[in-house]
Design an enzyme around this catalytic site. Structure first.
Site, PDB file in Angstrom:
ATOM      1  N   SER A   1       8.868 101.967 125.873  1.00 13.16           N
ATOM      2  CA  SER A   1      10.130 101.288 126.207  1.00 13.16           C
ATOM      3  C   SER A   1      10.664 101.736 127.552  1.00 13.16           C
ATOM      4  O   SER A   1      10.845 102.936 127.787  1.00 13.16           O
ATOM      5  CB  SER A   1      11.210 101.602 125.160  1.00 13.16           C
TER       6      SER A   1
ATOM      7  N   HIS B   1       9.734  95.524 126.497  1.00 11.27           N
ATOM      8  CA  HIS B   1       8.289  95.442 126.267  1.00 11.27           C
ATOM      9  C   HIS B   1       7.825  94.049 126.647  1.00 11.27           C
ATOM     10  O   HIS B   1       8.180  93.071 126.007  1.00 11.27           O
ATOM     11  CB  HIS B   1       7.952  95.695 124.792  1.00 11.27           C
TER      12      HIS B   1
ATOM     13  N   HIS C   1       4.997  97.758 117.118  1.00 16.19           N
ATOM     14  CA  HIS C   1       5.616  98.802 116.290  1.00 16.19           C
ATOM     15  C   HIS C   1       5.634  98.393 114.817  1.00 16.19           C
ATOM     16  O   HIS C   1       5.714  97.206 114.496  1.00 16.19           O
ATOM     17  CB  HIS C   1       7.073  99.030 116.713  1.00 16.19           C
TER      18      HIS C   1
ATOM     19  N   TYR D   1       8.189  98.854 112.984  1.00 11.57           N
ATOM     20  CA  TYR D   1       9.524  98.310 112.679  1.00 11.57           C
ATOM     21  C   TYR D   1       9.663  96.835 113.019  1.00 11.57           C
ATOM     22  O   TYR D   1      10.614  96.188 112.590  1.00 11.57           O
ATOM     23  CB  TYR D   1      10.634  99.140 113.356  1.00 11.57           C
ATOM     24  N   GLU D   2       8.705  96.301 113.773  1.00  9.86           N
ATOM     25  CA  GLU D   2       8.731  94.860 114.044  1.00  9.86           C
ATOM     26  C   GLU D   2       8.155  94.073 112.870  1.00  9.86           C
ATOM     27  O   GLU D   2       8.160  92.844 112.883  1.00  9.86           O
ATOM     28  CB  GLU D   2       7.917  94.547 115.309  1.00  9.86           C
TER      29      GLU D   2
ATOM     30  N   ALA E   1       9.397 106.316 124.492  1.00 11.11           N
ATOM     31  CA  ALA E   1      10.775 106.791 124.592  1.00 11.11           C
ATOM     32  C   ALA E   1      11.061 107.540 123.298  1.00 11.11           C
ATOM     33  O   ALA E   1      10.656 107.088 122.227  1.00 11.11           O
ATOM     34  CB  ALA E   1      11.715 105.600 124.724  1.00 11.11           C
TER      35      ALA E   1
ATOM     36  N   MET F   1       9.386 106.281 117.280  1.00 13.30           N
ATOM     37  CA  MET F   1       8.951 105.255 116.330  1.00 13.30           C
ATOM     38  C   MET F   1       7.579 104.675 116.675  1.00 13.30           C
ATOM     39  O   MET F   1       7.278 103.534 116.327  1.00 13.30           O
ATOM     40  CB  MET F   1       9.990 104.124 116.296  1.00 13.30           C
ATOM     41  N   SER F   2       6.762 105.437 117.369  1.00 12.36           N
ATOM     42  CA  SER F   2       5.457 104.879 117.783  1.00 12.36           C
ATOM     43  C   SER F   2       4.442 105.996 117.959  1.00 12.36           C
ATOM     44  O   SER F   2       4.599 107.085 117.420  1.00 12.36           O
ATOM     45  CB  SER F   2       5.628 104.127 119.106  1.00 12.36           C
TER      46      SER F   2
ATOM     47  N   ASN G   1      17.438 110.408 124.891  1.00 15.74           N
ATOM     48  CA  ASN G   1      18.756 110.749 124.340  1.00 15.74           C
ATOM     49  C   ASN G   1      18.587 112.000 123.499  1.00 15.74           C
ATOM     50  O   ASN G   1      17.472 112.327 123.094  1.00 15.74           O
ATOM     51  CB  ASN G   1      19.261 109.600 123.450  1.00 15.74           C
TER      52      ASN G   1
ATOM     53  N   HIS H   1      20.188 101.336 121.966  1.00 18.85           N
ATOM     54  CA  HIS H   1      18.936 101.002 122.658  1.00 18.85           C
ATOM     55  C   HIS H   1      19.185 100.878 124.162  1.00 18.85           C
ATOM     56  O   HIS H   1      18.321 101.237 124.971  1.00 18.85           O
ATOM     57  CB  HIS H   1      18.337  99.714 122.083  1.00 18.85           C
TER      58      HIS H   1
END
Ligand code: HPA
Length: 267
Positions: free
Chosen positions: A26, A56, A78, A80-81, A108, A206-207, A230, A242
């Site tokens: 990201s 992306h 991902h 989550y998609e 990220a 998350m990846s 962050n 985000h």
């Protein structure tokens, strides 16, 4: 499934044989805009998905960087998609079939280690798979890797050292640590971040982990670099968004690009 994707790509790239594969996380996709000799949209590749995440772009980019032939994923798939973990690693298997020997996985991430600041870059030394799934579940493709692969050295130790040395030489401070992957898309709660810390994580995201498992299984060397975007929930008092993640990635992107170029030069 894999063969159809590979066949389609090979017929377009012909004798271009990438030796390095890069997955751009990201906000870190700019490297592919800068170095794009040839590109293929994911939507045109059999069995690929389209990228649904802001930041992306959704294409494979082929180019030479620092004299080496490279394939870049500008955007990844991902969990989550809604993609299966198997689908999320299809591009890594494609890279292997295209002849890639080393993958550079970038992402990220949220900083769990309290000494990390937003826009820091972290060399991944190891990971914790907290996604609840493993991309190697199912029939094993023995031509690619063994059924029960050793994960003692997923992130090639020699290359961890090479990245650190490169950072040193070009004046980019680098953190190093353990990356823990959760599915998302919700960010972690402060309690979950405390758990991550107790379990030994320095960053959460998350990846990357499914891709790293498959790349290691398939015998590729792996480099992992997180952009700490962050402080993870509860580490600082600021809430997460985000947009903030993308902004932090943006302010790190120049040193990120420089580091990647210099690392490739030394591979
Ligand atoms: N948690 C998980 N994934 C992330 C974060 C985070 O705090 N920041 C960027 N990706």
């Amino acid at each position: 499934m894999l063969n159809d994707s590979v066949k389609y790509i090979k017929q377009l790239i012909r004798d271009f044989e990438p030796e390095i594969g890069i997955v751009l996380g990201s906000g870190l996709g700019e490297l592919a805009d800068e170095y794009c000799q040839m590109s293929i949209e994911y939507k045109d590749i059999p069995n690929f998905e389209v990228s649904t995440v802001i930041g992306h772009r959704g294409r494979l980019v082929f180019s030479e960087i620092s004299g080496k032939k490279v394939v870049m994923m500008q955007g990844r798939f991902h969990l989550y998609e809604g993609h299966s973990v198997q689908k999320s690693v299809l591009p890594i298997k494609v890279m292997k079939k295209l002849g890639v020997k080393t993958v550079i996985l970038t992402n990220a991430a949220g900083g769990v280690n309290a000494s990390f600041s937003p826009s820091d870059l972290m060399v991944i030394t190891d990971h914790i798979n907290f996604m609840g799934v493993n991309p190697l579940i199912g029939a094993n493709d023995d031509s690619m890797g063994t059924r029960f692969p050793d994960m003692s050295e997923v992130y090639t130790p020699e290359y961890v050292e090479l990245v650190k040395k490169t950072g040193n030489e070009i004046g980019i401070d680098l953190q190093e640590g353990v990356y823990m992957a959760l599915t998302g898309p919700s960010y972690e709660t402060p309690a979950e971040v405390r758990m991550a810390r107790v379990l030994g994580a320095d960053a959460v995201g998350m990846s990357t982990v499914p891709e790293a498992i498959v790349a290691s299984w398939a015998g590729m060397k792996v480099i992992g670099i997180s952009c700490i975007c962050n402080s993870a929930a509860g580490v600082s008092t600021v809430g997460l968004s985000h947009d903030d993640v993308i902004n932090a990635a943006n302010s790190a992107k120049n040193k990120f690009k420089l580091l990647i170029k210099e690392v490739i030069k030394r591979l």
